[in-house]
Design an enzyme around this catalytic site. Structure first.
Site, PDB file in Angstrom:
ATOM      1  N   TRP A 175       1.216  -1.147  -0.104  1.00 15.31           N
ATOM      2  CA  TRP A 175      -0.201  -0.063   0.006  1.00 15.31           C
ATOM      3  C   TRP A 175       1.161   1.539  -0.124  1.00 15.31           C
ATOM      4  O   TRP A 175       1.858   1.054   1.283  1.00 15.31           O
ATOM      5  CB  TRP A 175      -0.944  -0.306   1.106  1.00 15.31           C
ATOM      6  CG  TRP A 175      -2.008   1.096   1.294  1.00 15.31           C
ATOM      7  CD1 TRP A 175      -1.513   2.102   1.707  1.00 15.31           C
ATOM      8  CD2 TRP A 175      -3.580   0.584   0.643  1.00 15.31           C
ATOM      9  NE1 TRP A 175      -3.402   3.110   0.703  1.00 15.31           N
ATOM     10  CE2 TRP A 175      -4.707   1.875   0.678  1.00 15.31           C
ATOM     11  CE3 TRP A 175      -3.959  -0.942   0.479  1.00 15.31           C
ATOM     12  CZ2 TRP A 175      -5.430   2.013   0.571  1.00 15.31           C
ATOM     13  CZ3 TRP A 175      -5.433  -0.298  -0.074  1.00 15.31           C
ATOM     14  CH2 TRP A 175      -6.434   0.444  -0.065  1.00 15.31           C
TER      15      TRP A 175
ATOM     16  N   HIS B 277      -0.119  -5.335   7.478  1.00 16.75           N
ATOM     17  CA  HIS B 277      -2.105  -4.953   6.348  1.00 16.75           C
ATOM     18  C   HIS B 277      -1.192  -5.313   4.806  1.00 16.75           C
ATOM     19  O   HIS B 277      -1.588  -5.664   3.606  1.00 16.75           O
ATOM     20  CB  HIS B 277      -2.591  -3.629   6.232  1.00 16.75           C
ATOM     21  CG  HIS B 277      -3.274  -3.572   7.317  1.00 16.75           C
ATOM     22  ND1 HIS B 277      -4.443  -4.034   7.658  1.00 16.75           N
ATOM     23  CD2 HIS B 277      -3.369  -2.918   8.372  1.00 16.75           C
ATOM     24  CE1 HIS B 277      -4.998  -3.780   8.557  1.00 16.75           C
ATOM     25  NE2 HIS B 277      -4.199  -3.063   9.208  1.00 16.75           N
TER      26      HIS B 277
ATOM     27  N   HIS C 288      -4.479 -10.664   4.911  1.00 20.60           N
ATOM     28  CA  HIS C 288      -4.918 -10.340   5.721  1.00 20.60           C
ATOM     29  C   HIS C 288      -6.249 -10.469   6.810  1.00 20.60           C
ATOM     30  O   HIS C 288      -7.199 -10.360   5.438  1.00 20.60           O
ATOM     31  CB  HIS C 288      -3.488  -9.041   6.152  1.00 20.60           C
ATOM     32  CG  HIS C 288      -4.410  -8.006   5.196  1.00 20.60           C
ATOM     33  ND1 HIS C 288      -4.115  -7.310   3.527  1.00 20.60           N
ATOM     34  CD2 HIS C 288      -5.164  -7.249   5.678  1.00 20.60           C
ATOM     35  CE1 HIS C 288      -4.675  -6.603   3.919  1.00 20.60           C
ATOM     36  NE2 HIS C 288      -5.375  -6.543   4.650  1.00 20.60           N
TER      37      HIS C 288
ATOM     38  N   ASP D 208      -8.699  -7.345   9.009  1.00 19.46           N
ATOM     39  CA  ASP D 208      -8.785  -6.119   9.633  1.00 19.46           C
ATOM     40  C   ASP D 208      -9.645  -5.985  10.274  1.00 19.46           C
ATOM     41  O   ASP D 208     -10.216  -6.749  10.992  1.00 19.46           O
ATOM     42  CB  ASP D 208      -9.405  -5.043   8.712  1.00 19.46           C
ATOM     43  CG  ASP D 208      -8.758  -4.599   7.300  1.00 19.46           C
ATOM     44  OD1 ASP D 208      -7.256  -4.970   6.940  1.00 19.46           O
ATOM     45  OD2 ASP D 208      -9.144  -3.937   6.084  1.00 19.46           O
TER      46      ASP D 208
ATOM     47  N   HIS E 247      -8.736  -1.367  12.878  1.00 22.59           N
ATOM     48  CA  HIS E 247      -8.166  -0.247  12.023  1.00 22.59           C
ATOM     49  C   HIS E 247      -8.590   0.599  11.598  1.00 22.59           C
ATOM     50  O   HIS E 247      -7.599   1.858  11.345  1.00 22.59           O
ATOM     51  CB  HIS E 247      -8.039  -1.688  11.267  1.00 22.59           C
ATOM     52  CG  HIS E 247      -7.440  -1.411   9.707  1.00 22.59           C
ATOM     53  ND1 HIS E 247      -6.438  -0.782   9.654  1.00 22.59           N
ATOM     54  CD2 HIS E 247      -7.807  -0.976   8.315  1.00 22.59           C
ATOM     55  CE1 HIS E 247      -5.645  -1.039   8.576  1.00 22.59           C
ATOM     56  NE2 HIS E 247      -6.854  -0.660   7.651  1.00 22.59           N
TER      57      HIS E 247
ATOM     58  N   HIS F 237     -15.670  -0.345   5.188  1.00 23.03           N
ATOM     59  CA  HIS F 237     -15.258  -0.671   6.465  1.00 23.03           C
ATOM     60  C   HIS F 237     -15.932  -0.430   7.421  1.00 23.03           C
ATOM     61  O   HIS F 237     -16.946  -1.521   8.475  1.00 23.03           O
ATOM     62  CB  HIS F 237     -14.236  -0.325   7.375  1.00 23.03           C
ATOM     63  CG  HIS F 237     -13.159  -1.216   5.871  1.00 23.03           C
ATOM     64  ND1 HIS F 237     -12.720  -0.635   5.029  1.00 23.03           N
ATOM     65  CD2 HIS F 237     -12.039  -1.673   6.118  1.00 23.03           C
ATOM     66  CE1 HIS F 237     -11.381  -1.410   4.159  1.00 23.03           C
ATOM     67  NE2 HIS F 237     -11.294  -1.724   4.980  1.00 23.03           N
TER      68      HIS F 237
ATOM     69  N   GLU G 125      -8.804  -9.492   3.285  1.00 20.04           N
ATOM     70  CA  GLU G 125      -8.638  -8.710   2.162  1.00 20.04           C
ATOM     71  C   GLU G 125      -7.342  -9.594   2.333  1.00 20.04           C
ATOM     72  O   GLU G 125      -6.592 -10.834   1.895  1.00 20.04           O
ATOM     73  CB  GLU G 125      -8.138  -7.454   2.115  1.00 20.04           C
ATOM     74  CG  GLU G 125      -8.942  -6.647   2.394  1.00 20.04           C
ATOM     75  CD  GLU G 125      -8.763  -5.357   3.489  1.00 20.04           C
ATOM     76  OE1 GLU G 125      -9.977  -4.968   3.378  1.00 20.04           O
ATOM     77  OE2 GLU G 125      -8.039  -5.066   3.886  1.00 20.04           O
TER      78      GLU G 125
END
Length: 211
Positions: free
Chosen positions: A18, A48, A52, A54, A58, A159, A171
């Site tokens: 990311w 992440h 992974h 969440d 988060h 989310h 994810e």
């Protein structure tokens, strides 16, 4: 005996991450020759990276951390469906699938599984899917994307909507090689106290029709 199928994105030093997040690195910090007994590895990473989960913490300061989520969330029957022909996934899209009795839903989208490339855009998961999935009794939503929200989102509406309706998030699954259907899922996070998420080793085993 039916074999387990790995749907985990491998953690490698050249994998995409990311933008702005800590990349994954692994190194042998001390060799057997140096220690006299064993090779000792070292990793640095965001929680992440790769496949992974969440935790609510988060995206919410009041949310549970990963060590507080029941492990049963990530173990049990799951269904894989193919929504790859849709750029936007809404309740109208999901209504086309038989989801009665499903507790864990995994979405195979149009995003190719390419761990070395971080996408600029991903298929859109409309936040309105959260109440729809909740009414069906779904407790875990898994996707083959780095997020359930648009890459540029700062509000993380999906989310928050999923969390509000009691649905946990998985994810970066690798689903390109997976047939649609019913499976057993194991995707256990590490028990990292206070963490906002965790890498997982995610695996599926097909459920036969007569089981």
């Amino acid at each position: 005996m039916t074999k387990w199928i790995d749907i985990t994105q491998a953690l490698t030093n050249d994998m995409a991450h990311w933008p702005g997040d800590r990349p994954f690195t692994f190194e042998v910090a001390a060799t057997k020759e140096q220690t006299g007994s064993a090779n000792v590895g070292k990793i640095t990473t965001s929680v992440h990276m790769g496949t992974h989960v969440d935790a609510p913490f988060h995206f919410s300061n009041d949310g549970d951390t990963i060590d507080k989520i029941p492990i049963e969330t990530y173990i049990g029957e799951a269904k894989v469906i193919d929504v790859s022909k849709y750029d936007s996934i809404t309740p109208n899209v999901l209504e086309q699938f038989q989801l009665d009795g499903v507790k864990r839903l995994l979405l195979r989208t149009s995003l190719p599984n390419n761990p070395k490339y971080f996408p600029e855009e991903i298929p859109f998961l409309d936040p309105s899917i959260a109440p729809y999935l909740s009414e069906l009794g779904i407790l875990l939503l898994g996707v083959d994307m780095p997020s359930v929200d648009p890459i540029t989102s700062k509000t993380l509406d999906t989310h928050h909507a999923l969390h509000k309706h009691g649905i946990y998030i998985l994810e970066n699954l690798m689903l390109d090689h997976i047939d649609i259907g019913n499976y057993e899922l194991i995707a256990l996070p590490l028990k990292i106290v206070g963490a906002d998420g965790s890498p997982v080793r995610a695996v599926l085993r097909p459920i036969k029709e007569d089981e």
